[in-house]
Write a protein that holds these residues in place. Sequence first.
Motif, PDB file in Angstrom:
ATOM      1  N   LEU A   1      -1.119  -2.129  -1.929  1.00 48.46           N
ATOM      2  CA  LEU A   1      -1.271  -1.702  -0.541  1.00 48.46           C
ATOM      3  C   LEU A   1      -1.733  -0.251  -0.457  1.00 48.46           C
ATOM      4  CD1 LEU A   1       1.965  -3.278   1.003  1.00 48.46           C
ATOM      5  CD2 LEU A   1      -0.378  -4.173   1.096  1.00 48.46           C
ATOM      6  N   GLY A   2      -2.469   0.033   0.590  1.00 49.81           N
ATOM      7  CA  GLY A   2      -2.857   1.405   0.860  1.00 49.81           C
ATOM      8  C   GLY A   2      -1.706   2.192   1.474  1.00 49.81           C
ATOM      9  N   ALA A   3      -1.792   3.508   1.392  1.00 51.84           N
ATOM     10  CA  ALA A   3      -0.707   4.359   1.885  1.00 51.84           C
ATOM     11  C   ALA A   3      -0.497   4.208   3.380  1.00 51.84           C
ATOM     12  CB  ALA A   3      -1.010   5.819   1.540  1.00 51.84           C
ATOM     13  N   ASP A   4      -1.549   3.833   4.121  1.00 47.88           N
ATOM     14  CA  ASP A   4      -1.441   3.732   5.577  1.00 47.88           C
ATOM     15  C   ASP A   4      -1.041   2.339   6.050  1.00 47.88           C
ATOM     16  OD1 ASP A   4      -3.784   2.610   4.674  1.00 47.88           O
ATOM     17  OD2 ASP A   4      -4.955   3.199   6.443  1.00 47.88           O
ATOM     18  N   GLU A   5      -0.870   1.388   5.151  1.00 48.82           N
ATOM     19  CA  GLU A   5      -0.507   0.032   5.550  1.00 48.82           C
ATOM     20  C   GLU A   5       1.003  -0.080   5.717  1.00 48.82           C
ATOM     21  OE1 GLU A   5      -3.268  -3.279   3.975  1.00 48.82           O
ATOM     22  OE2 GLU A   5      -3.080  -1.892   2.297  1.00 48.82           O
TER      23      GLU A   5
END
Length: 540
Positions: free
Chosen positions: A230-234
């Motif tokens: 996952l991305g940090a903003d998800e």
Amino acid sequence: MQPDRTEPSVVVVGAGPCGAILANLLGEFAVRTLLVDRELDVLDYPRAVGIDDESLRTLQAIGLAEAAGRDMIANTPLRYYSSDGHCFAQVRPTERPFGWPRRSNFLQPLFERTLRDGLARYSTVETRYGCTLQGLTQDEAGVAVELVDPSGQVETVRTRYLVGADGGRSTVRRLTGIDLVGSTASSRWLVVDVKNDQLAAPYAAVHCHPQHPTMVIALPYRHRRFEFKLGADEQEPDVLKEETVLRRLEPFYDGVPLPDIARSRVYLHHSRVARSFQSGRVFLAGDAAHLQPPFFGQGMNSGVRDATNLAWKLAAVVRGQAGESVLASYDVERRKHATAMVSFATRIGQMYSPRNRATEVARDSLFRVVNRLPGARDYILQMKYKPMPDYTGGLVVPSGSPGSIVGRMAPQPILEAPDGSRRRLDDVLGDWFAVVGIHCDPLEHLGEAGRAEWDRLGTRFVAVQVPRAVPLEERGVAAAATTGAGSWRGADVDGVFADLALARPAEQVLIVRPDRYVMAACRAVELDQVTGRIGEMLGR
């Protein structure tokens, strides 16, 4: 089968694969055992999905390899893809040095059910499910284990030894005060298990990408696992929504109906090892002792190694065949290798997320060279890069020679009896110690005292010969001899032991431990001397 509630010699907390295999092994050794688990039944979703040949060899020891194997996909290929979609490496092992496929995929609920069903064979093993560990105290004589049953009733059980196989959040580890040392990666992974899968991709795939690596693993019975970094903003609530998960899956199912989502969950990956695997009469095993990221599929298998290593040592002490001092070898032997495996899995994960495109190009160029070199290609295809246990301390008699088989797992070739029947090596060795002569009969080189020492241990003797070494007219006589009190005689049809003898002429006799590791190797004329050293090592 629920036996009487006589005080157990060993209490095992945690009935996952590690704890259930340990309890099965202790059952094989006729050790009175109590297995407890906080869950009333097997969890209905998969966690571990891969099993290796070492673990299958342990299942062979408890008579469950065939039953468990019926629900597995053997030798599943593993492909590595770059971010532009081309396959730069493939792992497809076909060799079986330990007698079983190098890597297989399974569904953990089915696997655990097989392990738990197997426990019913042993009158010495009691199981209590829905039972929680509340406290423990130990003294010089044993451990007092405080258990709470499903109705809330508290009972204190006395036992000689306690094993915590109760997972990463181990209550046993916490109550014993053992620290879990290491780190937790900051990145999160979304794990999605699907069913009714119709994708025609019978392999595991790692899609390496600087930002969004993904793992896809084919599982039995139309199941499949996806793991997405996952991305940090998800945000977790958003990524777990069914419509969001299905959108992630769509690129993999071009023109194929989407599967049903069985389970979605977000995980952090840990790289941690307990400071010690033993505190007095309490031991840690499996995830309670070590945690590793899933990039190499060795988390559960490392726990099975723990169980295999510890079970026979507990049995030897309980049965009076060894002194308590041998139990210290568990930490000596297992913690070093578990640490190496955690480190290796962590490094493998770094390959999944190359820093940038330039790093990918360099990696791909390296693998192009590897694929052109037969030895290097075989090293990858046959999984020879996997760190294998090599015990230099603990319960081994060092040979003092580099390259010795001592401290390593013995190979498991097929042996042929004089009557023409064929069996795996372990089925000939039995479940305890064995003395194996390579092109010699070990009994012919043992004095009276040495023979008595091995007889006290219930040891089997095996004489491995070159195939077709017995004259044709003597085959019937030789076949009858294998049923007597002497050495079992058979031919090494695969030539594995012949290769060992050629490579290591000083290792004519192997002392094989119950966990199938070579405890000692020597010339036949040195067998009495080595037998004495092993007796001292076992505290006899």
